[in-house]
Design an enzyme around this catalytic site. Structure first.
Site, PDB file in Angstrom:
ATOM      1  CG  ASP A 184      43.093  26.247 -35.454  1.00 43.37           C
ATOM      2  OD1 ASP A 184      43.031  25.129 -34.888  1.00 43.37           O
ATOM      3  OD2 ASP A 184      42.722  26.430 -36.628  1.00 43.37           O
ATOM      4  CG  HIS A 238      38.269  25.200 -36.510  1.00 48.64           C
ATOM      5  ND1 HIS A 238      38.086  23.831 -36.621  1.00 48.64           N
ATOM      6  CD2 HIS A 238      39.606  25.393 -36.506  1.00 48.64           C
ATOM      7  CE1 HIS A 238      39.256  23.232 -36.672  1.00 48.64           C
ATOM      8  NE2 HIS A 238      40.195  24.156 -36.592  1.00 48.64           N
ATOM      9  CG  HIS A 298      44.152  17.185 -40.040  1.00 51.13           C
ATOM     10  ND1 HIS A 298      43.833  17.637 -41.298  1.00 51.13           N
ATOM     11  CD2 HIS A 298      43.802  18.189 -39.199  1.00 51.13           C
ATOM     12  CE1 HIS A 298      43.313  18.843 -41.221  1.00 51.13           C
ATOM     13  NE2 HIS A 298      43.298  19.202 -39.948  1.00 51.13           N
ATOM     14  CD  GLU A 312      40.257  25.646 -39.842  1.00 49.68           C
ATOM     15  OE1 GLU A 312      41.400  26.123 -39.940  1.00 49.68           O
ATOM     16  OE2 GLU A 312      40.053  24.415 -39.817  1.00 49.68           O
ATOM     17  CD  GLU A 313      40.060  20.987 -39.931  1.00 46.02           C
ATOM     18  OE1 GLU A 313      40.834  21.105 -40.909  1.00 46.02           O
ATOM     19  OE2 GLU A 313      40.471  20.906 -38.754  1.00 46.02           O
ATOM     20  CG  ASP A 320      42.774  20.997 -35.968  1.00 41.83           C
ATOM     21  OD1 ASP A 320      42.196  22.079 -35.820  1.00 41.83           O
ATOM     22  OD2 ASP A 320      43.197  20.595 -37.070  1.00 41.83           O
TER      23      ASP A 320
END
Length: 325
Positions: free
Chosen positions: A216, A60, A302, A193-194, A163
């Site tokens: 990922d 992603h 994140h 994706e998130e 990420d």
């Protein structure tokens, strides 16, 4: 590898606003692959034609961020999250809007107990003197990514958006290095994706692959007092067994493990007790797709200081090529 990751991580691409990162990736691969298209939702699909197995490889390209929801009379901006944004991690960070406007994230002074910190108690300061001035730079609905320069420290790369720009880097390198194969390979750089694996779901439905492998990041258990987990940075790419969205197909897991052994690279197994990833959507699309994943161990997920091993990323490239060739 570091320079590629740097270019990718520093490209803007908050979920639903992937235009800039998509163009960056196109520029990286356009001389190495013939078929490149963008689907209706915004997924970037690069195809190496063949008559063998139809293999979907996904990473992603979106990143977490924030969206402006309200501007007060003094020019301070209230915001909501796009993806998994922590109030505590966001505190004292800089964010950058798509037009380049940078703001500081902070919290209301009247907050008496930091345990009660929520995004609704926070704001973005872009240095505007009032609402009118702020609205010249930021409008309601505008999105911003976190600011986090890419730096190399020994074998580690530290940056925002590791990420999953590290996964995108793996796909780009695989496109460049993949030897001739009879298999038809779809390299899919997915969107949103998130926000719930949205791009992967629609892409898999279109392509109806015979098998799918996603690349990922995953969490690690190698930092002080971390939750117990076998995965560590520098231990090699992780072969996913499960997360909350998928139990990986045993044949795909076996393929990846045998491939790692064939090329004699270190590898580890990933059992992630929270979160989801693109295989979670792919494996239940189009009647079902045997799916698995190569995971890059990454600390501080994140956050603007995500950290991963460059050697792990390089070995992920080798593992992916061995598995799909």
């Amino acid at each position: 590898m570091f320079e590629l990751i740097k270019r990718l991580t520093q490209s803007f691409g908050v979920s639903g606003n992937e235009e800039e990162i998509r163009e960056t990736i196109i520029n990286e691969i356009k001389n190495d692959i013939q078929e490149i298209r963008v689907d209706t939702l915004g997924n970037l699909i690069a195809t190496k034609p063949g008559k063998g197995k139809k293999i979907m490889v996904a990473a992603h390209m979106d990143e977490i961020g924030v969206m402006a929801t309200y501007i007060d009379e003094k020019g301070f901006i209230r915001f909501s999250n796009i993806g998994g944004v922590s109030a505590f991690v966001s505190l004292g960070q800089k964010v950058k809007f798509k037009n380049g406007t940078v703001g500081a994230v902070f919290y209301e002074d009247k907050l008496e107990d930091m345990k009660n910190l929520k995004l609704s108690k926070m704001y973005i300061d872009i240095g505007a003197k009032d609402k009118k001035e702020a609205e010249k730079l930021v409008r309601i609905g505008d999105v911003a990514c976190f600011v986090g320069d890419a730096v190399r420290q020994g074998d580690m790369v530290i940056s925002k958006a590791i990420d999953d720009r590290s996964g995108c880097a793996v796909l780009i390198e695989a496109i460049k290095r993949l030897p001739q194969t009879d298999n038809e390979i779809y390299f899919v750089f997915t969107v949103q994706e998130e926000l719930g694996l949205r791009g992967a779901k629609t892409a898999a439905y279109q392509l109806k692959p015979d098998i799918a492998i996603a690349v990922d990041v995953t969490a690690t258990g190698d930092t002080p007092e971390a939750n117990l987990m076998e995965v560590k940075c520098g231990g090699g790419p992780a072969i996913k067994i499960k997360d909350r969205s998928v139990i990986c197909h045993p044949e795909v897991k076996k393929l990846l493990e045998e491939s790692a052994r064939n090329i004699n690279i270190p590898y580890q197994f990933e059992v992630l007790e929270y979160g989801g990833s693109d295989p979670g959507a792919i494996h239940i699309s189009a009647g079902g797709v045997p799916s698995g994943a190569i995971s890059i161990p990454c600390r501080y997920l994140h956050s603007p200081v995500e950290a991963a091993s460059l050697e792990d990323i390089e070995n992920a490239v080798k593992l992916l090529i061995e598995a799909i060739k």
